[in-house]
Design a protein around this motif. Structure first.
Motif, PDB file in Angstrom:
ATOM      1  N   GLU A 198       0.828  -1.209   0.000  1.00  0.00           N
ATOM      2  CA  GLU A 198       0.000   0.000   0.000  1.00  0.00           C
ATOM      3  C   GLU A 198       0.859   1.255   0.000  1.00  0.00           C
ATOM      4  N   ALA A 199       1.940   1.236   0.759  1.00  0.00           N
ATOM      5  CA  ALA A 199       2.808   2.413   0.804  1.00  0.00           C
ATOM      6  C   ALA A 199       3.443   2.688  -0.560  1.00  0.00           C
ATOM      7  N   ILE A 200       3.872   1.630  -1.247  1.00  0.00           N
ATOM      8  CA  ILE A 200       4.449   1.804  -2.588  1.00  0.00           C
ATOM      9  C   ILE A 200       3.410   2.388  -3.535  1.00  0.00           C
ATOM     10  N   ARG A 201       2.184   1.891  -3.455  1.00  0.00           N
ATOM     11  CA  ARG A 201       1.120   2.433  -4.314  1.00  0.00           C
ATOM     12  C   ARG A 201       0.879   3.911  -4.023  1.00  0.00           C
ATOM     13  N   ASN A 202       1.045   4.311  -2.770  1.00  0.00           N
ATOM     14  CA  ASN A 202       0.876   5.731  -2.422  1.00  0.00           C
ATOM     15  C   ASN A 202       1.852   6.626  -3.179  1.00  0.00           C
ATOM     16  N   LEU A 203       3.029   6.079  -3.529  1.00  0.00           N
ATOM     17  CA  LEU A 203       4.012   6.867  -4.283  1.00  0.00           C
ATOM     18  C   LEU A 203       3.486   7.260  -5.656  1.00  0.00           C
ATOM     19  N   GLY A 204       2.491   6.551  -6.123  1.00  0.00           N
ATOM     20  CA  GLY A 204       1.970   6.790  -7.467  1.00  0.00           C
ATOM     21  C   GLY A 204       1.210   8.093  -7.631  1.00  0.00           C
ATOM     22  N   ARG A 205       1.197   8.927  -6.603  1.00  0.00           N
ATOM     23  CA  ARG A 205       0.549  10.240  -6.711  1.00  0.00           C
ATOM     24  C   ARG A 205       1.560  11.376  -6.866  1.00  0.00           C
ATOM     25  N   TYR A 206       2.848  11.029  -6.835  1.00  0.00           N
ATOM     26  CA  TYR A 206       3.866  12.081  -6.762  1.00  0.00           C
ATOM     27  C   TYR A 206       4.898  11.939  -7.876  1.00  0.00           C
ATOM     28  N   HIS A 207       4.952  12.940  -8.766  1.00  0.00           N
ATOM     29  CA  HIS A 207       5.978  13.001  -9.811  1.00  0.00           C
ATOM     30  C   HIS A 207       7.197  13.697  -9.201  1.00  0.00           C
ATOM     31  N   HIS A 208       8.142  12.912  -8.770  1.00  0.00           N
ATOM     32  CA  HIS A 208       9.279  13.484  -8.044  1.00  0.00           C
ATOM     33  C   HIS A 208      10.497  12.599  -8.284  1.00  0.00           C
ATOM     34  N   ARG A 209      11.662  13.221  -8.290  1.00  0.00           N
ATOM     35  CA  ARG A 209      12.894  12.478  -8.528  1.00  0.00           C
ATOM     36  C   ARG A 209      13.100  11.377  -7.482  1.00  0.00           C
ATOM     37  N   VAL A 210      12.774  11.670  -6.238  1.00  0.00           N
ATOM     38  CA  VAL A 210      12.964  10.684  -5.170  1.00  0.00           C
ATOM     39  C   VAL A 210      12.005   9.508  -5.337  1.00  0.00           C
ATOM     40  N   THR A 211      10.739   9.834  -5.662  1.00  0.00           N
ATOM     41  CA  THR A 211       9.769   8.752  -5.824  1.00  0.00           C
ATOM     42  C   THR A 211      10.109   7.890  -7.027  1.00  0.00           C
ATOM     43  N   LYS A 212      10.647   8.502  -8.088  1.00  0.00           N
ATOM     44  CA  LYS A 212      11.041   7.715  -9.250  1.00  0.00           C
ATOM     45  C   LYS A 212      12.105   6.690  -8.875  1.00  0.00           C
ATOM     46  N   LYS A 213      13.074   7.134  -8.079  1.00  0.00           N
ATOM     47  CA  LYS A 213      14.129   6.224  -7.665  1.00  0.00           C
ATOM     48  C   LYS A 213      13.568   5.078  -6.811  1.00  0.00           C
ATOM     49  N   MET A 214      12.651   5.412  -5.904  1.00  0.00           N
ATOM     50  CA  MET A 214      12.073   4.384  -5.031  1.00  0.00           C
ATOM     51  C   MET A 214      11.226   3.403  -5.821  1.00  0.00           C
ATOM     52  N   ILE A 215      10.392   3.926  -6.722  1.00  0.00           N
ATOM     53  CA  ILE A 215       9.524   3.054  -7.516  1.00  0.00           C
ATOM     54  C   ILE A 215      10.352   2.131  -8.391  1.00  0.00           C
ATOM     55  N   THR A 216      11.406   2.688  -9.012  1.00  0.00           N
ATOM     56  CA  THR A 216      12.269   1.861  -9.857  1.00  0.00           C
ATOM     57  C   THR A 216      12.953   0.777  -9.033  1.00  0.00           C
ATOM     58  N   GLY A 217      13.333   1.114  -7.810  1.00  0.00           N
ATOM     59  CA  GLY A 217      13.955   0.127  -6.942  1.00  0.00           C
ATOM     60  C   GLY A 217      12.999  -1.005  -6.594  1.00  0.00           C
ATOM     61  N   PHE A 218      11.770  -0.677  -6.232  1.00  0.00           N
ATOM     62  CA  PHE A 218      10.789  -1.716  -5.906  1.00  0.00           C
ATOM     63  C   PHE A 218      10.373  -2.510  -7.146  1.00  0.00           C
ATOM     64  N   LEU A 219      10.435  -1.863  -8.314  1.00  0.00           N
ATOM     65  CA  LEU A 219      10.128  -2.573  -9.555  1.00  0.00           C
ATOM     66  C   LEU A 219      11.102  -3.725  -9.762  1.00  0.00           C
ATOM     67  N   GLN A 220      12.325  -3.554  -9.315  1.00  0.00           N
ATOM     68  CA  GLN A 220      13.366  -4.570  -9.499  1.00  0.00           C
ATOM     69  C   GLN A 220      13.511  -5.495  -8.285  1.00  0.00           C
ATOM     70  N   SER A 221      12.677  -5.329  -7.281  1.00  0.00           N
ATOM     71  CA  SER A 221      12.835  -6.066  -6.030  1.00  0.00           C
ATOM     72  C   SER A 221      12.344  -7.509  -6.151  1.00  0.00           C
ATOM     73  N   GLN A 222      12.752  -8.320  -5.179  1.00  0.00           N
ATOM     74  CA  GLN A 222      12.309  -9.709  -5.092  1.00  0.00           C
ATOM     75  C   GLN A 222      11.407  -9.841  -3.868  1.00  0.00           C
ATOM     76  N   SER A 223      10.259 -10.489  -4.014  1.00  0.00           N
ATOM     77  CA  SER A 223       9.347 -10.681  -2.895  1.00  0.00           C
ATOM     78  C   SER A 223       8.436 -11.861  -3.189  1.00  0.00           C
ATOM     79  N   TYR A 224       7.776 -12.363  -2.151  1.00  0.00           N
ATOM     80  CA  TYR A 224       6.887 -13.509  -2.310  1.00  0.00           C
ATOM     81  C   TYR A 224       5.774 -13.170  -3.304  1.00  0.00           C
ATOM     82  N   ARG A 225       5.655 -13.994  -4.332  1.00  0.00           N
ATOM     83  CA  ARG A 225       4.669 -13.812  -5.408  1.00  0.00           C
ATOM     84  C   ARG A 225       4.815 -12.445  -6.085  1.00  0.00           C
ATOM     85  N   ASN A 226       6.036 -11.885  -6.012  1.00  0.00           N
ATOM     86  CA  ASN A 226       6.367 -10.631  -6.710  1.00  0.00           C
ATOM     87  C   ASN A 226       5.489  -9.471  -6.250  1.00  0.00           C
ATOM     88  N   ARG A 227       5.075  -9.526  -4.993  1.00  0.00           N
ATOM     89  CA  ARG A 227       4.082  -8.583  -4.482  1.00  0.00           C
ATOM     90  C   ARG A 227       4.540  -7.134  -4.556  1.00  0.00           C
TER      91      ARG A 227
END
Length: 857
Positions: free
Chosen positions: A664-693
């Motif tokens: 839910e917190a990651i989805r909250n980032l989807g409201r903000y066009h910002h350099r910091v949020t881009k870096k965080m979203i890209t990082g989670f896009l490449q992350s490993q988690s159970y069922r790719n959650r």
């Protein structure tokens, strides 16, 4: 000139007939005649996992009922039948796309037992589903599973496919030696065929059950086991997923014991197995003695108490009594299967987690039932076009609420006695609603015709406007109850009994009332003005309630620890107020209420109020010990667009460990066009988690941002890590990719990426690819989509392609909107009324003849 006049006339005729054709009533559906009594079915099949085909024989033993049998019609959809033999003399047989029709000469006499054996093969689109490496599934998890309800079974074996007939059954399956086979009933034999090297497994279901409950799962499974009394219990998963099995399986034995006590009837079968499969089309399916479950029910302990299989597992287990032991006769009475399963899951919740938990579950169900809809149909409804349409809120939560209202009215003991008698009397048979009603009337001595008429045979629910006033001089409370729903042939004016509760000087005063007309004024003498006034305090009435109360009354109701629904109702009313005191009261409830559901609703109410004070209140309550409440607070903080919300979200992402809350917190980032949020979203896009959650969450945020800067990284992840995704997650990724590309001048890279996958072997993904092409809106995909499009409403691929084509054409104005609308009308008319086309053809010939006659003159 002659042609133009004719075309205009034809189009006018289509327009004139459109409303009358579309408005034609749907044929009412009834259970078909039983020409034979089916005694036993033996299915002997060999699946080919490489070719995704199944072949074998089916033997059906039966006896004609009442009349000599000339023809036996069996459901068989797209089966290749190569031979039919019988103990009786067969004149011949005919195979169509949907049936096998066997003709006997001479006819088989009534009550004479005989059998037919059909040899068949199929590459099933429905009914039997393969999960193989060639389709993108893990090799170590290779398996297949079947689904019968409502009418999928004929896609893999011939049968009589309706729930008004039951028989014993036997399933024999031949598979590689490293595979497991599970089916209904008890295991008879498991041997190795020395000739083929295949393992042959035979399961026998001795007590009769209906056809759609026959099931098979075969493949590379692992299991954990237990027992309840002398009943074997097992929980299977695809081999690589066994680690999470115990989280979902752990309460099964406790559930069996509870249901035996609550229903009053011992578990009616000889085992209970549960089998988790990949990409199941439902949440679960209650096949006799062998429930199949979606892999979505598996979860890790890191989710704390957010995820649980309790509701799903006990729901499907309840079906062993309601649905399997006693089965609805036709789909219009489906609520007798599903309503009981939903309600007894609530009763188990009460036993396991307390009465407040059960009431909160009923409250959440009521929100679904009471939602506004354009069309309201009754629970028992025979005008459906397709049986699948019956599997909606009416059979499930509304059916459950019907039982809850009965239990509230009858009391626990009498309700249980009625249910036990109903099950005992109708064991191993098919039922309709009147079978249940007749037992209630017999054991109570009261007529329940009106109850079932208004709640089951008519649509909707009452809408109530409740008003309260106090006369200090007369010490008299006035309560007005008005039914405001539109009353017509489909919706009744309701008759019901309930209570009004007053809390006066901390003492409870209950007064019973009966509502049997559009408006009532009730007067109640009290010693003093009440602090709290509650309508339907026992929460035994399914209705919408508009009850305006002073804020102070709501505040008192909000802290009444004996009334969880009263507290939730208070939150519901207070969310419409925006003053500081209300925010303070809701913050107190969010932090200190004893029940998690009230805290969740308080959090949601603060988001709805949406003032600065409301945001501050949420921010101060973020450290919730109950993960369910913490999840809601994080979600609601994300509902505010402000720098403080983003700052809180980043703090949550730094310290939170629960993957569902991180989602839910990651989805909250989807409201903000910002350099910091881009870096965080890209990082989670490449992350490993159970069922790719967590990657799924990043993709959701990317779609919200609608920024083409994410096209390349998203496409790269989808291309390189497809196997890490669930099918649903991958499809969501495809949709997001198409969505953020749709306004780009150059769509070629994404277009090629999608069209390369348009023949994906996972049907769910293939449909997702086609949907994504529609979202992309690129006219160059039209030739591709046209190869899949068609008018077969039962073909999900054709349907998806038709919708995608419509989206692409409308997006680019390839065809004027008026013409598109006209084409839609014409297409609908072509499908629904062939006779209209014939008439128009006749009109065309007559007009041409008339014109030629005029020219000749």
């Amino acid at each position: 000139m002659k042609t133009n006049r004719l075309a205009v006339f034809v189009l006018i005729m289509f327009s004139i007939t459109a409303n009358s054709v579309i408005a034609e009533p749907v044929e009412r559906k009834y259970a078909p005649d039983r020409k034979v009594d089916i005694l036993h079915i033996t299915i002997d099949v060999t699946p080919n996992f490489k070719e995704r085909t199944v072949s074998g024989t089916t033997t059906i033993s039966f006896a004609p009922i009442a009349k000599p049998l000339t023809e036996l019609q069996l459901n068989a959809v797209d089966l290749t039948v190569t031979s039919v033999t019988s103990e009786s003399k067969i004149e011949g047989y005919t195979v169509t796309d949907d049936f096998v029709i066997i003709t006997f000469d001479p006819p088989v006499a009534p009550d004479v037992k005989t059998s037919v054996t059909l040899t068949h093969e199929a590459e099933p689109k429905l009914g039997l589903y393969f999960r193989t490496p060639d389709m993108g599934y893990r090799e170590e998890d290779t398996h297949l599973w079947t689904q019968g309800e409502p009418h999928e079974a004929p896609h893999w074996f011939p049968n009589y496919d309706y729930p008004n007939e039951r028989s014993s059954s036997e399933v024999i399956c031949h598979v590689p030696q490293d595979m497991t086979v599970v089916s209904n009933g008890r295991l008879i034999t498991e041997t190795i065929d020395r000739t083929t090297g295949l393992k042959t497994v035979c399961w026998l279901q001795e007590k009769p059950h209906v056809n759609y409950l026959i099931a098979l799962a075969a493949g590379k499974f692992k299991k954990i086991e237990s027992t309840y009394k002398n009943i074997p219990l097992a929980f299977y998963t695809p081999a690589s997923q066994i680690e999470q099995a115990s989280n979902s399986f752990k309460d099964t034995a406790d559930m069996v014991g509870f249901l035996e006590r609550e229903i009053g009837i011992p578990y009616p079968w000889n085992k209970y197995y549960q089998v988790v499969v990949d990409d199941f089309s439902w949440g679960g399916m209650e096949n006799t003695t062998m429930t199949i479950l979606s892999d979505n029910t598996l979860f890790t302990e890191e989710t704390e108490n957010i995820r649980s299989s309790q509701q799903l597992v006990v729901h499907e287990l309840t079906h062993m009594w309601f649905g399997d032991y006693v089965t609805c006769k036709d789909w219009s009475h489906l609520w007798l299967n599903e309503g009981f399963a939903v309600y007894y899951a609530h009763l188990y919740d009460r036993y396991k987690n307390g009465p407040d938990s059960m009431l909160y579950g009923l409250y959440k169900d009521s929100q679904r039932v009471l939602a506004e809809r354009e069309v309201h149909n009754p629970i028992v409804y025979k005008e459906y076009e397709d049986a699948d349409q019956q599997f909606d809120y009416r059979a499930y939560p509304k059916g459950s609420w019907v039982l809850h209202m009965l239990r509230t009215e009858l009391g626990d003991e009498l309700f249980s006695k009625c249910v036990k008698t109903y099950v005992e009397r109708n064991a191993l048979s098919s039922v309709v609603t009147e079978d249940f009603n007749s037992v209630i009337e017999e054991l109570t001595g009261r007529s329940y015709d009106r109850f079932f008429d208004q709640w089951v045979y008519h649509a909707r629910h009452p809408d109530l406007n409740v008003k309260y006033s106090w006369s200090e001089k007369e010490k008299l409370a006035k309560v007005t109850v008005e039914q405001t729903q539109t009353v017509d042939d489909n919706v009744m004016l309701y008759h019901f009994d309930t209570k009004v509760r007053f809390v006066v000087n901390d003492a409870i005063v209950d007064r019973n009332i009966s509502v049997d007309k559009a408006k009532h004024d009730f007067y109640f003498p009290l010693v003093d003005e009440p602090e709290i006034v509650r309508f339907d305090p026992d929460y035994g009435l399914l209705c919408t309630i508009t009850f305006d109360k002073p804020a102070e009354t709501l505040y008192a109701q909000l802290v009444n620890t004996d009334d969880v629904i009263g507290r939730i109702r208070a939150v519901e009313a207070l969310k419409e107020k925006k003053d500081r005191k209300t925010v303070e009261k809701l913050q107190e409830a969010l932090n200190s209420d004893s029940f998690y559901g009230v805290r969740i609703e308080a959090s949601s109410a603060l988001r709805n109020i949406h003032t600065n004070e409301a945001f501050d209140a949420l921010s101060a309550c973020i450290d919730q010990p109950d993960a369910r409440v913490r999840l809601q607070v994080v979600r609601d903080i994300g509902g505010f667009y402000r720098p403080e919300s983003l700052k809180l979200t980043t703090q949550i992402l730094e310290k939170e460990q629960n993957p569902d809350i991180l989602y839910e917190a990651i989805r909250n980032l989807g409201r903000y066009h910002h350099r910091v949020t881009k870096k965080m979203i890209t990082g989670f896009l490449q992350s490993q988690s159970y069922r790719n959650r967590l990657t799924d969450a990043a993709i959701s945020a990317i779609r919200q941002l609608d920024d083409p800067v994410y096209i390349k990284p998203l496409q790269k992840i989808l291309e390189s890590r497809e196997k890490d995704f669930t099918s649903f997650g991958f499809v969501q990724g495809l949709d997001a990719l198409a969505y953020i590309t749709r306004n780009e001048d150059d769509k070629s890279g994404v277009r090629e990426f999608l069209t390369d996958r348009v023949n994906h072997k996972k049907m769910r993904v293939q449909i997702g690819v086609i949907d994504a092409l529609g979202t992309l809106g690129d006219p160059r995909t039209i030739p591709v989509l046209e190869t899949f499009a068609g008018n077969d409403s039962d073909d999900r691929i054709q349907k998806a392609a038709q919708n995608a084509l419509k989206n692409v054409r409308e997006e680019k104005d390839i065809v004027p909107e008026e013409i598109m609308s006209l084409r839609e009308v014409v297409d609908e008319l072509k499908k629904e009324n062939d006779e209209v086309k014939k008439d128009l053809e006749d009109i065309k010939k007559r007009l041409e003849a008339t014109e030629e006659g005029k020219e000749g003159n």
